[in-house]
Design a protein around this motif. Structure first.
Motif, short mmCIF file in Angstrom:
data_model
loop_
_atom_site.label_atom_id
_atom_site.label_comp_id
_atom_site.label_asym_id
_atom_site.label_seq_id
_atom_site.Cartn_x
_atom_site.Cartn_y
_atom_site.Cartn_z
N GLY A 131 0.92 -1.21 -0.07
CA GLY A 131 0.06 0.09 0.06
C GLY A 131 0.90 1.20 -0.13
N LEU A 132 0.18 2.44 -0.32
CA LEU A 132 0.91 3.71 -0.23
C LEU A 132 1.46 4.06 1.20
CD1 LEU A 132 -1.06 5.95 -2.59
CD2 LEU A 132 0.99 4.78 -3.20
N GLN A 133 2.41 4.86 1.28
CA GLN A 133 2.84 5.31 2.36
C GLN A 133 1.68 5.99 3.22
OE1 GLN A 133 6.89 7.33 2.55
NE2 GLN A 133 6.20 8.81 4.05
N GLY A 134 1.31 5.95 4.39
CA GLY A 134 0.37 6.59 5.18
C GLY A 134 -0.99 5.90 5.19
N ALA A 135 -0.95 5.04 4.41
CA ALA A 135 -2.29 4.17 4.27
C ALA A 135 -2.62 3.36 5.61
CB ALA A 135 -2.17 3.07 3.10
N GLY A 136 -1.42 3.09 6.45
CA GLY A 136 -1.79 2.32 7.78
C GLY A 136 -1.06 1.04 7.63
N LYS A 137 -0.21 0.62 6.66
CA LYS A 137 0.49 -0.55 6.75
C LYS A 137 1.03 -1.23 8.03
CE LYS A 137 3.19 0.12 3.49
NZ LYS A 137 2.80 1.29 2.97
N THR A 138 1.79 -0.48 8.59
CA THR A 138 2.46 -0.65 9.89
C THR A 138 1.78 -0.85 10.93
OG1 THR A 138 4.56 0.70 8.86
CG2 THR A 138 4.55 -0.05 11.17
N THR A 139 0.69 0.17 11.23
CA THR A 139 -0.26 0.15 12.17
C THR A 139 -0.94 -1.41 11.80
OG1 THR A 139 -0.61 2.37 12.13
CG2 THR A 139 -2.08 1.14 13.35
N GLU A 150 11.59 1.27 13.13
CA GLU A 150 11.35 1.61 14.78
C GLU A 150 10.02 1.39 15.24
OE1 GLU A 150 13.44 1.63 17.35
OE2 GLU A 150 14.72 0.93 15.93
N GLN A 151 8.85 2.11 14.31
CA GLN A 151 7.47 2.08 14.55
C GLN A 151 6.93 0.65 14.54
OE1 GLN A 151 5.22 3.98 11.42
NE2 GLN A 151 3.24 3.63 12.41
N LEU A 152 7.53 -0.05 13.59
CA LEU A 152 7.00 -1.57 13.56
C LEU A 152 7.64 -2.16 14.75
CD1 LEU A 152 5.52 -3.63 12.06
CD2 LEU A 152 7.61 -4.75 11.23
N LEU A 193 -9.36 -2.14 4.65
CA LEU A 193 -9.64 -0.62 4.54
C LEU A 193 -9.45 0.14 6.12
CD1 LEU A 193 -11.05 1.12 2.38
CD2 LEU A 193 -13.15 0.42 3.42
N THR A 194 -8.22 1.05 5.84
CA THR A 194 -8.32 1.55 7.22
C THR A 194 -9.02 3.07 7.22
OG1 THR A 194 -6.38 3.06 6.31
CG2 THR A 194 -5.97 0.71 7.16
N LYS A 195 -8.83 3.39 8.63
CA LYS A 195 -9.35 4.72 9.12
C LYS A 195 -10.98 5.04 8.53
CE LYS A 195 -4.76 6.30 8.01
NZ LYS A 195 -4.06 7.48 7.25
N LEU A 196 -11.50 4.07 9.02
CA LEU A 196 -12.78 4.06 8.90
C LEU A 196 -13.80 4.71 10.06
CD1 LEU A 196 -14.36 0.78 7.20
CD2 LEU A 196 -14.60 2.92 6.46
N ASP A 197 -12.76 5.15 11.25
CA ASP A 197 -13.33 5.86 12.21
C ASP A 197 -13.32 7.26 11.64
OD1 ASP A 197 -10.39 5.17 12.15
OD2 ASP A 197 -10.22 6.68 13.68
N GLY A 198 -12.82 7.83 10.64
CA GLY A 198 -12.71 9.02 9.89
C GLY A 198 -14.34 9.14 9.45
N ALA A 256 -11.47 -4.18 8.51
CA ALA A 256 -11.51 -2.64 8.50
C ALA A 256 -10.71 -2.02 9.76
CB ALA A 256 -12.92 -1.99 8.87
N GLY A 257 -9.88 -1.05 9.55
CA GLY A 257 -9.14 -0.19 10.60
C GLY A 257 -9.97 0.86 11.15
N VAL A 258 -10.18 0.72 12.59
CA VAL A 258 -11.36 1.47 12.87
C VAL A 258 -10.75 2.49 14.05
CG1 VAL A 258 -13.24 0.38 12.39
CG2 VAL A 258 -12.05 -0.22 14.65
N SER A 259 -9.58 2.56 14.25
CA SER A 259 -8.90 3.37 15.15
C SER A 259 -7.37 3.36 15.18
CB SER A 259 -9.32 3.19 16.65
OG SER A 259 -8.21 2.20 17.29
N GLU A 260 -6.82 4.15 15.58
CA GLU A 260 -5.08 4.26 15.67
C GLU A 260 -4.35 3.14 16.69
OE1 GLU A 260 -3.10 8.25 14.81
OE2 GLU A 260 -4.26 8.64 16.33
N LYS A 261 -5.45 2.77 17.54
CA LYS A 261 -4.88 1.71 18.53
C LYS A 261 -4.73 0.48 18.01
CE LYS A 261 -6.60 4.46 22.39
NZ LYS A 261 -7.80 5.09 22.02
#
Ligand code: GDP
Length: 296
Positions: free
Chosen positions: A107-115, A146-148, A247-252, A273-278
């Motif tokens: 996926g693109l950078q910022g899409a939420g891959k690492t999270t 480091e984030q991972l 599909l991430t950031k569905l909490d937006g 579905a990603g529904v939060s940053e946590k």
């Protein structure tokens, strides 16, 4: 079912009252409202066209023309068709491979891959009782490695070290070797993203795919990306045999029309579905609920 679309259609039907019965042209007017609703939800235009063409035949059937509440009948058809389109396919992660089962994240950078990599690790540990290893092939951004490491710790999985000096392929092979020797069930491979589609990046992830032979290749896409999601999805679909979508950031506050576009373009099932940053903000994708959200 009370939705903004149902309200609009009810108003349209009221304007038609006095007529002996609903006509084909009334249905066309109603379909125009459906089209607007899908576009407002950021479903890509070609996907909207296709979708409307598919529901048109059904909409011209007795269920709508003969109904006392044609607006509701049409929304029902649209809802079912949306849910069926987005809901086909296997929901959970496929681990049917000689362990370690490799899962490649794209996926693109910022899409939420690492999270999402860490969220999936936690899911596989807790729900599937698996021993999970993660590794980052993002040698362009030391912060990503480091984030991972941090989020893998939160997930309770093990993290395989990598450094910016290494080549992604070498990292992936070393991690796979380690996972085999230490009897891991699953190896999650996080990859580099770019801000936009990039030929070199696609080549690199293709090579990773060939070397790792993953059982799952997941395309992680930001629901907020809206109309652009279709182009990103096309590019990744051309490069890789995708097996699923997250599909991430569905909490937006997006209406999540990207789901329909991405599903149609890739043909791959939307698994999560990603529904939060946590770390626990991952849900199995619910196509019916999502259909309601798209229609507003
Ligand atoms: P990557 O570049 O694709 O690896 O993306 P990251 O995993 O670093 O995520 C980018 C940003 O999106 C981070 O700030 C994450 O916390 C955030 N993020 C990822 N998934 C979600 C989600 O489902 N909901 C929300 N609200 N934020 C998310």
């Amino acid at each position: 079912m009370a939705s903004a679309l149902t309200d609009k259609l009810s108003r349209l039907v009221k304007q038609m009252s006095g007529q002996a019965r609903i006509t084909e042209s009334n249905v066309q007017d109603m379909l125009r409202e459906v089209r607007m609703a899908l576009l407002e939800a950021d479903v890509a235009l070609p996907v909207v066209r296709d979708f409307i063409a598919r529901v048109k035949d059904k909409a011209l059937g007795q269920e709508v023309l003969g109904s006392l509440k044609p607006g509701q009948a049409l929304v029902g058809i649209v809802n079912r068709e949306l849910a069926a389109t987005m809901g086909e396919g296997v929901a959970d992660i496929n681990l049917a491979a000689q362990p370690p089962a490799v899962i490649l994240m794209a996926g693109l950078q910022g899409a939420g891959k690492t999270t999402t990599t860490a969220k999936l690790a936690k899911h596989l540990i807790e729900k599937r009782k698996k021993k999970v290893l993660t590794v980052s092939g993002d040698v362009y951004r030391p912060a990503a490695i480091e984030q991972l490491k941090t989020v893998t710790g939160q997930a309770g999985a093990e993290w395989f070290p990598s450094t910016p000096e290494q080549k992604p392929l070498a990292i992936a092979r070393a991690a796979l070797d380690y996972a085999r020797k230490h009897f891991f069930d699953v190896l999650l491979v996080d990859t580099a993203g770019r801000l936009a589609i990039d030929e070199a990046l696609m080549q690199e992830i293709k090579e990773l795919h060939a070397a790792l032979n993953p059982v799952e290749t997941l395309f992680v896409v930001d629901a907020m990306q809206g109309q652009d999601a279709i182009n990103t999805a096309k590019a990744f679909k051309e490069a890789l045999p995708l097996t699923g979508i997250v599909l991430t950031k569905l909490d937006g506050d997006s209406r999540g029309g990207a789901a329909l576009s991405v599903r149609q373009v890739t043909g791959a099932p939307i698994k999560f579905a990603g529904v939060s940053e946590k770390i626990d903000g991952l849900e199995v994708f619910d196509a019916e609920r999502h259909a309601g959200r798209i229609l507003g």
